[in-house]
Design a protein around this motif. Structure first.
Motif, short mmCIF file in Angstrom:
data_model
loop_
_atom_site.label_atom_id
_atom_site.label_comp_id
_atom_site.label_asym_id
_atom_site.label_seq_id
_atom_site.Cartn_x
_atom_site.Cartn_y
_atom_site.Cartn_z
N MET A 60 79.81 60.61 59.14
CA MET A 60 80.64 60.00 57.78
C MET A 60 81.79 59.29 58.56
SD MET A 60 79.00 61.37 54.56
CE MET A 60 78.96 62.38 53.86
N ALA A 84 83.97 65.66 54.33
CA ALA A 84 84.45 64.76 55.29
C ALA A 84 85.97 64.05 55.22
CB ALA A 84 83.04 64.14 55.17
N ASN A 101 75.41 56.02 49.15
CA ASN A 101 74.99 57.22 49.41
C ASN A 101 73.34 57.55 49.84
OD1 ASN A 101 75.78 59.68 51.03
ND2 ASN A 101 76.03 61.41 49.36
N ILE A 120 80.79 64.27 50.07
CA ILE A 120 82.10 63.19 51.06
C ILE A 120 84.04 63.75 50.76
CG2 ILE A 120 83.36 61.15 50.71
CD1 ILE A 120 80.30 60.21 49.10
N LEU A 174 76.07 55.86 53.96
CA LEU A 174 76.39 57.00 54.37
C LEU A 174 74.86 57.34 54.77
CD1 LEU A 174 79.51 58.76 52.44
CD2 LEU A 174 78.99 57.48 55.11
#
Length: 501
Positions: free
Chosen positions: A482, A21, A196, A18, A224
């Motif tokens: 993302m 991203a 996630n 994350i 996500l």
């Protein structure tokens, strides 16, 4: 400081991915952004352009942010050497090996000092800092002297986004339990939640989102998706298991000896994208089978892992494989293991002085361990005696203790740019030893090595697979995926409001 901190309800919930991203999303929006992780525990490391060592995740995140990685992005790196001890890499250089208790009692103040210094440096040079936490922020037994989660959020004065992994189950309990165990002032920093690794129909989770927001009073900033084969380098043993867990039936069977203290397993990731290659881990003799090639990877504790290998009688199987003409490559610690003898005069590798053990004897070389670690980025070309194309460039990096010297004449593998000969290459590449990490990230070399194995197996050779061309595209794809599942504008507003409150 303007920024945000990504914390998790546990290890391997996806914090590193994350942060990677977010760094690319912000960079694509023209923001001068940098990653930061105060303390990283991983044997998967990255060598900066000035020869310093940081956590691999922060090196990759810096690349995603289109910045040159520096030690200020990860000032403390802990590299486990046993179940009790870890080497401390401080601003890129190894300084000491501590037990867990010694580290907490003797290093805490020094750690706080370098974290403050690093944050000041990054604030001066960047517009936004995206900070990664470690494990969980509510490890109660460690919380009073932690320097990687809420303490860092307070030092940087940034808001926190809490990430939970739905794939492992218990996502509601992990979020509510984590928030419940935070102190009131810490909980006020948590401005958003991210779920996630979601699989399936998102509409079936809408009630869960509503419940979480009502129960916690904190917005869910995104759900996500589970991303397979994202090709972003992993960080620790948990990501190793998840990243290499996908079983693939390929014509070529490559066995990797799973050493307990394996380091820089990102050396192996390119094989995941070779269609006819099946990469598998060998933990025990029963796993060995009849591989076409064996790779012995790097390790943080060479002699310890050599002993483990012998205890499992894997040494017998490796030697039999070599005797019958099978290919074997040893990288860094694996190179040392393939040699004749390992001498640890000062206890640099084992922690016990005057240790000498016999290696597997596949390479006529003796390795002597010293106190000073070699950390360098290197460029070289094939040694003329390998009969490989001598104009072809090979890049990688060295992170190792010790010097390996041939006891008998042998063909070196590479000639480095500084003129030094490196590694060992014999029998048309049947046995190779090298200190060069990321050797197989060189597409031409990886293709040539696989073709040597294909020829021996009697199957057609193939053109190289050029995966490095896609590296920047991977970052953009990750960022796009993302961002499409995040309430990105809301997250940016939260960051801006916090920094100007």
């Amino acid at each position: 400081m303007k920024g945000v901190m990504i914390q998790g309800t546990a290890s391997d919930v996806g914090k590193s991915l994350i942060v990677t991203a977010m760094c690319r999303i912000l960079a694509n929006e023209g923001v001068k952004v940098t990653p930061f992780k105060s303390q990283n525990m991983s044997n998967n490391s990255y060598v900066t352009v000035d020869g310093k060592e940081i956590g691999r995740a922060q090196g990759i995140q810096a690349e995603a942010a289109r910045n040159e990685p520096t030690v200020w992005m990860n000032p403390i790196l802990l590299k486990p050497r046993s179940n009790q001890n870890a080497e401390v890499v401080y601003l890129g250089k190894a300084i000491e090996t501590y037990s867990g208790r010694e580290y907490r009692e003797q290093f805490y103040e020094k750690g706080i000092e370098v974290i403050k210094k690093s944050l000041d440096h990054l604030e001066e040079h960047f517009e936004v800092v995206v900070i990664e936490g470690a494990g969980s922020p509510v490890e109660i037994n460690l919380k009073d002297r932690e320097i990687v989660n809420m303490m860092v959020a307070e030092l940087a004065d940034v808001p926190v986004v809490l990430v939970a992994d739905i794939d492992r189950g218990g996502v509601f309990a992990s979020i509510v339990g984590t928030l419940d165990l935070l102190e009131p002032k810490e909980r006020k920093r948590v401005v958003g939640l991210i779920i996630n690794k979601f699989r399936g129909d998102i509409t079936l989770f809408e009630d869960g989102i509503d419940w979480l927001e009502k129960r916690t009073g904190i917005p869910v900033l995104g759900v996500l998706p589970f991303m397979e084969n994202h090709m972003i380098d992993g960080e620790d043993s948990l990501s190793l298991r998840s990243q290499f867990s996908t079983k693939k039936k390929g014509t070529l069977d490559i066995a990797v000896i799973h050493l307990p203290y394996i380091s820089n397993y990102s050396d192996l990731e390119p094989f995941l994208y070779e269609e006819d290659v099946s990469l598998r881990w060998v933990n025990h003799a029963s796993d060995f089978g009849q591989p076409d090639a064996i790779i012995i990877p790097g390790t943080k504790s060479t002699i310890s892992d050599l002993k483990n290998l012998r205890d499992k009688q894997l040494d017998i199987l490796i030697l039999q494989h070599v005797k019958t003409g099978g290919h074997v490559v040893g990288i860094c610690g694996g190179y040392q293991i393939l040699g004749e003898e390992l001498i640890d005069v000062d206890g640099s590798d084992t922690g016990e002085s005057a240790s000498t053990v016999s290696g597997l004897g596949c390479i006529p070389a003796i390795t002597t361990f010293y106190e000073e670690k070699e950390t360098n980025r290197v460029i070289g070309k094939y040694h003329k005696d390998t009969r490989l194309p001598t104009n072809q460039q090979v890049e990688g990096y060295e992170i190792h203790l010790g010097k390996t010297v041939f006891s008998n004449m042998g063909c070196s593998f590479l000639i480095l740019d500084n003129g030094e000969e490196e590694g060992y290459f014999v029998k048309d590449g049947q046995i190779i030893g090298t200190y060069l990490h990321h050797l197989f990230h060189n597409d031409e070399w990886r293709g040539h090595w696989l073709n040597m194995i294909r020829k021996r197996k009697g199957i057609p050779v193939q053109e190289p697979t050029y995966i490095n061309d896609f590296k920047d595209k991977r970052f953009d794809f990750l960022a796009s995926q993302m961002k499409s599942h995040l309430k990105w504008d809301l997250l940016k507003d939260i960051i801006n409001q916090w920094s100007t409150r």
